[in-house]
Design a protein around this motif. Structure first.
Motif, PDB file in Angstrom:
ATOM      1  N   ILE A 114      60.306   4.883   1.468  1.00  0.00           N
ATOM      2  CA  ILE A 114      59.854   3.568   1.020  1.00  0.00           C
ATOM      3  C   ILE A 114      60.870   2.964   0.060  1.00  0.00           C
ATOM      4  N   GLY A 115      61.487   3.818  -0.762  1.00  0.00           N
ATOM      5  CA  GLY A 115      62.526   3.323  -1.660  1.00  0.00           C
ATOM      6  C   GLY A 115      63.696   2.730  -0.905  1.00  0.00           C
ATOM      7  N   THR A 116      64.087   3.368   0.183  1.00  0.00           N
ATOM      8  CA  THR A 116      65.201   2.844   0.982  1.00  0.00           C
ATOM      9  C   THR A 116      64.829   1.513   1.642  1.00  0.00           C
ATOM     10  N   ILE A 117      63.598   1.417   2.120  1.00  0.00           N
ATOM     11  CA  ILE A 117      63.173   0.184   2.798  1.00  0.00           C
ATOM     12  C   ILE A 117      63.124  -0.987   1.821  1.00  0.00           C
ATOM     13  N   PHE A 118      62.428  -0.794   0.693  1.00  0.00           N
ATOM     14  CA  PHE A 118      62.313  -1.862  -0.299  1.00  0.00           C
ATOM     15  C   PHE A 118      63.680  -2.237  -0.855  1.00  0.00           C
ATOM     16  N   SER A 119      64.488  -1.222  -1.125  1.00  0.00           N
ATOM     17  CA  SER A 119      65.819  -1.475  -1.669  1.00  0.00           C
ATOM     18  C   SER A 119      66.699  -2.195  -0.657  1.00  0.00           C
ATOM     19  N   GLY A 120      66.577  -1.803   0.613  1.00  0.00           N
ATOM     20  CA  GLY A 120      67.361  -2.451   1.659  1.00  0.00           C
ATOM     21  C   GLY A 120      67.030  -3.919   1.794  1.00  0.00           C
ATOM     22  N   ILE A 121      65.746  -4.231   1.736  1.00  0.00           N
ATOM     23  CA  ILE A 121      65.322  -5.633   1.852  1.00  0.00           C
ATOM     24  C   ILE A 121      65.798  -6.437   0.651  1.00  0.00           C
ATOM     25  N   ALA A 122      65.593  -5.877  -0.543  1.00  0.00           N
ATOM     26  CA  ALA A 122      65.974  -6.598  -1.769  1.00  0.00           C
ATOM     27  C   ALA A 122      67.476  -6.827  -1.840  1.00  0.00           C
ATOM     28  N   SER A 123      68.250  -5.796  -1.516  1.00  0.00           N
ATOM     29  CA  SER A 123      69.712  -5.935  -1.606  1.00  0.00           C
ATOM     30  C   SER A 123      70.264  -6.859  -0.534  1.00  0.00           C
ATOM     31  N   ASP A 124      69.604  -6.898   0.632  1.00  0.00           N
ATOM     32  CA  ASP A 124      70.067  -7.774   1.702  1.00  0.00           C
ATOM     33  C   ASP A 124      69.772  -9.237   1.377  1.00  0.00           C
ATOM     34  N   PRO A 176      72.569  -2.497   4.186  1.00  0.00           N
ATOM     35  CA  PRO A 176      71.447  -1.793   3.566  1.00  0.00           C
ATOM     36  C   PRO A 176      70.117  -2.047   4.259  1.00  0.00           C
ATOM     37  N   LEU A 177      69.886  -3.284   4.684  1.00  0.00           N
ATOM     38  CA  LEU A 177      68.628  -3.595   5.354  1.00  0.00           C
ATOM     39  C   LEU A 177      68.539  -2.907   6.709  1.00  0.00           C
ATOM     40  N   THR A 178      69.629  -2.925   7.471  1.00  0.00           N
ATOM     41  CA  THR A 178      69.634  -2.243   8.765  1.00  0.00           C
ATOM     42  C   THR A 178      69.408  -0.745   8.589  1.00  0.00           C
ATOM     43  N   THR A 179      70.036  -0.172   7.582  1.00  0.00           N
ATOM     44  CA  THR A 179      69.833   1.246   7.274  1.00  0.00           C
ATOM     45  C   THR A 179      68.373   1.519   6.953  1.00  0.00           C
ATOM     46  N   ALA A 180      67.772   0.663   6.135  1.00  0.00           N
ATOM     47  CA  ALA A 180      66.382   0.846   5.739  1.00  0.00           C
ATOM     48  C   ALA A 180      65.438   0.766   6.939  1.00  0.00           C
ATOM     49  N   VAL A 181      65.688  -0.186   7.825  1.00  0.00           N
ATOM     50  CA  VAL A 181      64.831  -0.342   9.002  1.00  0.00           C
ATOM     51  C   VAL A 181      64.883   0.908   9.879  1.00  0.00           C
ATOM     52  N   HIS A 182      66.061   1.491  10.008  1.00  0.00           N
ATOM     53  CA  HIS A 182      66.193   2.681  10.846  1.00  0.00           C
ATOM     54  C   HIS A 182      65.642   3.944  10.182  1.00  0.00           C
ATOM     55  N   LEU A 183      65.353   3.876   8.870  1.00  0.00           N
ATOM     56  CA  LEU A 183      64.694   4.986   8.187  1.00  0.00           C
ATOM     57  C   LEU A 183      63.175   4.835   8.194  1.00  0.00           C
ATOM     58  N   LEU A 184      62.683   3.681   8.653  1.00  0.00           N
ATOM     59  CA  LEU A 184      61.251   3.399   8.650  1.00  0.00           C
ATOM     60  C   LEU A 184      60.400   4.430   9.394  1.00  0.00           C
ATOM     61  N   PRO A 185      60.873   4.995  10.524  1.00  0.00           N
ATOM     62  CA  PRO A 185      60.056   6.012  11.207  1.00  0.00           C
ATOM     63  C   PRO A 185      59.663   7.181  10.316  1.00  0.00           C
ATOM     64  N   MET A 186      60.465   7.480   9.309  1.00  0.00           N
ATOM     65  CA  MET A 186      60.121   8.571   8.403  1.00  0.00           C
ATOM     66  C   MET A 186      58.858   8.249   7.617  1.00  0.00           C
ATOM     67  N   ALA A 187      58.727   7.006   7.165  1.00  0.00           N
ATOM     68  CA  ALA A 187      57.551   6.603   6.403  1.00  0.00           C
ATOM     69  C   ALA A 187      56.297   6.663   7.260  1.00  0.00           C
ATOM     70  N   ILE A 188      56.407   6.146   8.477  1.00  0.00           N
ATOM     71  CA  ILE A 188      55.248   6.145   9.381  1.00  0.00           C
ATOM     72  C   ILE A 188      54.841   7.574   9.723  1.00  0.00           C
ATOM     73  N   MET A 189      55.815   8.405  10.037  1.00  0.00           N
ATOM     74  CA  MET A 189      55.529   9.798  10.367  1.00  0.00           C
ATOM     75  C   MET A 189      54.953  10.531   9.158  1.00  0.00           C
ATOM     76  N   GLY A 190      55.445  10.202   7.967  1.00  0.00           N
ATOM     77  CA  GLY A 190      54.942  10.848   6.764  1.00  0.00           C
ATOM     78  C   GLY A 190      53.471  10.582   6.540  1.00  0.00           C
ATOM     79  N   ILE A 191      53.037   9.364   6.766  1.00  0.00           N
ATOM     80  CA  ILE A 191      51.625   9.022   6.624  1.00  0.00           C
ATOM     81  C   ILE A 191      50.792   9.821   7.616  1.00  0.00           C
ATOM     82  N   ILE A 192      51.265   9.899   8.849  1.00  0.00           N
ATOM     83  CA  ILE A 192      50.527  10.633   9.889  1.00  0.00           C
ATOM     84  C   ILE A 192      50.429  12.119   9.539  1.00  0.00           C
ATOM     85  N   VAL A 193      51.543  12.718   9.142  1.00  0.00           N
ATOM     86  CA  VAL A 193      51.556  14.157   8.843  1.00  0.00           C
ATOM     87  C   VAL A 193      50.645  14.485   7.670  1.00  0.00           C
TER      88      VAL A 193
END
Length: 540
Positions: free
Chosen positions: A192-202, A349-366
């Protein structure tokens, strides 16, 4: 065999109970409820309970949130401030180093003097330092402020886990759900830190990432004032006897030992003469000796900072080793993979964050699955599943090249890595909380977090050394391209560490956690007297 209701101290594994250090003798019950599955009486509503658990989760997510934010803006910060690779990695290392060195002290302070004020205050101070980091003009200032933010994470996690451990005192599915949410903070915070940071920095620049972090934690510090229930555990007076219970010598030994050892590991490869630099060798040796001295001191001091007897519980020790190896692999691999996306694949940074998003979704499920199955499935099986998840995840990104497909290697790697992180952290966290009495719940959380922070510092030190060594000698030819070779070497290191964790996980004997409490009649007379003992859902 009869089902009974417990009314006092939490159930711990038999081996942990036999070796438990109980300084106060009688452990008061913080929450008296007839049904452990019901809402604790300290909450006025379910909404307050949910918001409290969410706020506690944000406390443990604090360090990972910062590491995730730093990883996704690392290239931008480095270019803007003219930072070297070592200075960039120090943004994360300073956070984990400061957090790991002071966790045990803050855990003891929380147990002695109260948890709520320390919890709320640490969230607010973290927001202040985040705001200051956004105005940094030089690499050294930014690294120091990241270290100060790491210090506040050390002050937030022990009281957060201590509050959870006393409020959800009895083993139950409700406790499993609360701790599953809490445990999710560590791995999910990074993503989540990468996603929020990616959006803000972009949208703006890298400084906006720290400003956003400040806003988020300012909101949660205010929220904590109203949602965190009153801490009902006994408080210590400010006396000389209390000072001795803080184990000041143990505090100095652990801060100096962990700090010097981890600082040497983080700086060794970039020192003037590398690992042969005199001050690096001195810090490694002195740091290691101080850690050894700390262990000896804790065995003989009447009020130990860490009850060393708990390490005689085989499952506890094995869980800590497996957790150490796993988290060391996870944090290093994810940091360098995010850096790889930006430096080699030239993603924003934003593109990087978007591609890390599956980790957040999977984390919630697990974590949802973990909360449902921890009282049904052997936790040894869950730990082994996590170990193999790590092994497969890091093997996939280790064979990745500059021409590889994200969907073929990185995407499945993210999903498997989160399975490993969340399952291992859930099992270890709940086991440790059940192994310590109510008045030591904050120190219990400190033990887990110290292990986690220490392994992160060690992992970053080794990872940076491997990256730089391979980068200097990389040549054209072979399976990997020149740019990928140093990154791949770091991923192979993570693969080896996670593979080693499987060896230790095999020897675990831990069963389920959070099931119904049962009374086992050891003398066989059927009346529960003369040798009966309580066990928790398979932990025996």
């Amino acid at each position: 065999m009869a089902t009974v209701e417990m009314a006092a101290a939490p159930v711990a594994p038999a081996s942990a109970v036999n070796n438990m250090v109980d300084e106060k003798g009688v452990v008061p019950c913080a929450v008296e409820i007839a049904n452990p599955e019901g809402r604790p009486a300290c909450f006025k509503s379910t909404i307050q309970e949910v918001l409290f658990v969410l706020t506690a989760t944000m406390a443990i997510a604090m360090g990972a949130f910062l590491s995730g934010a730093v990883s996704v803006i690392s290239a931008s910060v480095g270019a803007d401030l003219g930072m070297t690779t070592a200075e960039i990695t120090w943004m994360s290392s300073a956070n984990t180093l400061a957090g790991g060195a002071f966790l045990l002290l803050f855990g003891k302070l929380a147990d002695c003097f109260g948890r709520k004020s320390m919890f709320v205050g640490s969230l607010f101070i973290f927001a202040v330092f985040s705001l200051a980091a956004g105005f940094s003009k030089t690499p050294i200032v930014l690294d120091v402020l990241n270290g100060m933010m790491g210090l506040t994470t050390a002050a937030s996690v022990p009281p957060a886990q201590g509050l959870l451990g006393t409020i959800y005192e009895k083993p139950s599915k409700r406790k499993n759900a609360a701790f599953a949410c809490f445990s999710a903070g560590n791995p999910l915070g990074f993503v989540i830190g990468t996603i929020f940071s990616g959006i803000a920095s972009d949208l703006f620049n890298w400084r906006a990432s720290f400003f956003l972090l400040a806003i988020i934690y300012l909101v949660f510090s205010i929220l904590a004032m109203f949602t965190v229930p009153k801490d009902t555990t006994p408080k210590e007076p400010f006396t000389w006897e209390t000072f001795k219970k803080l184990d000041p010598i143990g505090v100095v030994l652990t801060i100096a030992g962990v700090g010097m050892f981890c600082a040497a590991l983080s700086s060794g490869d970039t020192a003037p003469q590398g690992w042969r630099t005199s001050y690096i060798i001195a810090m490694l040796i002195v740091g290691a000796l101080l850690i050894v001295a700390f262990v000896f001191w804790e065995n003989y001091y009447p009020h130990p900072l860490v009850p060393m007897s708990i390490w005689f519980d085989k499952n506890f020790s094995l869980l800590m080793i497996v957790l150490l190896l796993g988290m060391m692999s996870f944090n290093v691999a994810e940091f360098f993979l995010a850096l790889y996306f930006q430096e080699v694949w030239k993603w924003s940074p934003l593109t990087t964050a978007v591609h890390l998003l599956p980790m957040a979704i999977m984390g919630i499920i697990v974590n949802i699955i973990a909360a449902v199955i921890m009282h049904r499935i052997s936790n040894k099986t869950l730990m082994l599943t996590g170990c193999f998840g790590y092994l497969l995840a890091f093997s996939l990104i280790a064979v990745n090249t500059v021409h590889s497909s994200y969907w073929a290697f990185c995407f499945p790697s993210f999903l498997l890595a989160v399975v490993g992180a969340d399952l291992e952290f859930n099992v270890a966290n709940l086991y440790v909380a059940s192994s310590m009495p109510v008045h030591q719940q904050s120190i219990a959380g400190s033990i887990v977090q110290t292990i986690t922070k220490l392994c992160q510092s060690v992992g970053f030190g080794i990872g940076t050394a491997v990256f730089n060594a391979v980068g200097r000698s990389a040549k054209e030819g072979g399976y990997w391209d020149v740019e990928t070779k140093p990154y791949s070497a770091v991923f192979w290191f993570a693969t080896a560490a996670s593979g080693l964790s499987i060896v230790f996980a095999v020897f675990l004997t831990i069963g389920t956690q959070g099931g119904k409490e049962k009374e086992v009649d050891d003398d066989g007379d059927g009346d529960g007297s003369g040798g009966s003992r309580k066990i928790d859902g398979g932990l025996e």
